[in-house]
Write an enzyme that holds these catalytic residues in place. Structure first.
Site, short mmCIF file in Angstrom:
data_model
loop_
_atom_site.label_atom_id
_atom_site.label_comp_id
_atom_site.label_asym_id
_atom_site.label_seq_id
_atom_site.Cartn_x
_atom_site.Cartn_y
_atom_site.Cartn_z
N LYS A 122 -9.77 15.78 -28.17
CA LYS A 122 -10.26 15.30 -26.87
C LYS A 122 -9.76 16.16 -25.71
O LYS A 122 -10.54 16.58 -24.85
CB LYS A 122 -9.80 13.84 -26.62
CG LYS A 122 -10.32 12.82 -27.59
CD LYS A 122 -9.92 11.41 -27.17
CE LYS A 122 -8.42 11.14 -27.22
NZ LYS A 122 -7.85 11.21 -28.56
N ASN A 145 -7.38 9.87 -19.75
CA ASN A 145 -6.24 9.85 -20.68
C ASN A 145 -5.47 11.17 -20.65
O ASN A 145 -4.54 11.36 -21.41
CB ASN A 145 -6.76 9.57 -22.10
CG ASN A 145 -5.66 9.15 -23.05
OD1 ASN A 145 -4.83 8.31 -22.72
ND2 ASN A 145 -5.64 9.75 -24.23
N HIS A 190 -3.94 4.46 -34.88
CA HIS A 190 -3.70 3.20 -34.13
C HIS A 190 -3.98 1.94 -34.95
O HIS A 190 -4.39 0.91 -34.41
CB HIS A 190 -4.56 3.17 -32.86
CG HIS A 190 -4.29 4.33 -31.94
ND1 HIS A 190 -3.04 4.56 -31.39
CD2 HIS A 190 -5.09 5.32 -31.48
CE1 HIS A 190 -3.10 5.64 -30.63
NE2 HIS A 190 -4.32 6.13 -30.68
#
Length: 441
Positions: A122, A145, A190
């Site tokens: 990302k 982010n 996650h």
């Protein structure tokens, strides 16, 4: 900013006083809104700023069950806090609106947005997209982010926003309408936060909602969507792909050569795929081959992402501390592996409940030694017959130097989060660099 006038008299609670939460508080105060501030910690990190600059705000620090969240009309929650927390879930069940800072940004923003999520790559993709747009003459702001919080970007005079968005941020975002959006790839991550791998995938895919252009990874079924219009990128399949032209590997669009991959200053298939993703994402904008040629040739990658640290006694040392999950570590191994087992990989940390076994074939094929440390070191040790257990980074790097020979590559690619031993992956990477640059044992 008309929306801020509409909510000016609402009882707003900012939940979580970390970097994001403090940014939300500052933003609201700058526009005349006075939120209540709540954090589950008795002494949250932003408390000093709050005491000095906003002592008039109502606060609650400590047990969320006594925070009276049900009295709120809107909760703006930090991405580090799960919506499944009992006090938050109870507030939502009672009809309290719970949003994140990206959702508030989306309700205020009027400019085009390029939105990027994915398990890996990302930061590289949004940074490269930012550089390409700048080269093409656009006023562009980068955040989310990475770097700047989105609400801080609203003060900038920009033509387009490029946003990196995590699944946690997407969980509280419904109004974002990107000009283009992509899920770069998905691998297990996650799982300490989500009920299942599919729940994590579903969270990522919400970035496509309301997007004018959906960009998918042709090589990763999990990124696919039924929403249209679409473009895709991939190594061999997809609208944007890699292919041979005049004896050279090129970036291709529908089989037509665009630019040779040698244009890029950084190497590796994962970097080439990142460039293809950028090309697809920026297709709605006026960008020429010359703009791409300039930007790609000047882009040297990100710190802590397959970054060459040094070459000592014929051994190259690479820092990929940002490889915080299995997929990222596989990409790093793939990009540096040769036909011989010349890689020494240092891995370890907190695997966050992820399945580590997909690493096994890559370790068997390409890795001479696997050096492990941290919370989940034993789980990593079990993946390879050539594994070694150490207690910390110093020991791991010292052992790597002992095991290496000229022509070898030592790669820090942890496959784990850093939170068991470091504040963040940057600190971990910097420690690796320090250890490498110390006098050899």
């Amino acid at each position: 900013m008309q929306y801020l006038n509409e909510i000016k008299n609402k009882h707003i609670t900012v939940l979580g006083l970390g970097v994001t939460g403090l940014g939300i508080v500052r933003f609201l105060l700058s526009h005349g809104l006075t939120p209540k501030v709540v954090d589950s910690r008795n002494t949250p990190p932003g408390i000093d700023w709050l005491t000095q600059h906003a002592a008039h705000l109502t606060t609650h620090f400590g047990d969320l069950d006594h925070a009276e969240l049900l009295a709120s009309e809107m909760i703006i929650i930090s991405p580090g806090l799960s919506l499944t927390l009992p006090a938050v879930a109870a507030a939502m069940a009672a009809g309290v609106e719970v949003i994140g800072d990206v959702e508030l940004f989306a309700r205020l923003n009027t400019k085009p947005v390029v939105a990027v999520t994915g398990s890996n790559g990302k930061s590289t993709v949004v940074t490269l997209a930012y550089e390409v747009l700048k080269t093409a003459g656009y006023k562009v702001a980068l955040g989310g982010n990475i770097g700047t919080a989105v609400l801080d970007l609203l003060n900038d005079d920009v033509d387009v926003y490029v946003l990196e968005l995590s699944s946690f941020q997407l969980d509280t975002t419904t109004s974002l309408q990107p000009m283009s959006a992509t899920v770069l790839n998905i691998s297990e991550d996650h799982l300490d936060r989500y009920s299942s791998y599919q729940a994590y995938i579903d969270s990522k895919l919400t970035i496509y909602n309301n997007a004018a252009l959906v960009v998918t990874n042709a090589d990763d079924q999990a990124t696919h969507s039924t929403l249209t219009p679409q473009l895709s990128f991939g190594a061999t399949e997809g609208d944007y792909s890699l292919g041979e032209y005049n004896g050279q590997l090129h970036f291709m669009l529908h089989g037509e050569a665009l630019l040779p991959v040698a244009t890029m200053a950084v190497v590796g298939t994962h970097n080439y795929l990142n460039a293809l993703a950028v090309m697809a994402l920026l297709s709605p904008f006026n960008i020429t081959k010359a703009h791409y040629q300039t930007a790609l040739s000047q882009f040297n990658g990100l710190a802590h992402r397959c970054q060459l640290v040094a070459e000592q006694s014929g051994v190259k040392y690479f820092n990929d501390s940002k490889a915080t999950n299995v997929g990222a570590t596989i990409a790093a191994i793939d990009s540096l592996a040769s036909s011989e087992k010349q890689l020494i990989v240092i891995a370890g940390g907190d695997a966050k409940g992820a399945d580590l076994t997909p690493l096994i074939p890559y370790l068997q094929r390409s890795v001479k030694a696997l050096i492990c440390f941290g919370k989940d070191a034993n789980a990593l040790m079990a993946l390879s017959d050539s594994s070694h257990l150490t207690n910390n980074m110093n020991e791991a790097v010292a052992l790597a130097k002992q095991l290496s020979a000229p022509g070898n590559i030592v790669l820090l690619a942890p496959a784990c989060a850093s939170i068991d031993m470091y504040n963040n992956y940057m600190q971990r990477g910097e420690h690796f660099v320090q250890c490498v640059l110390q006098a050899q044992p």
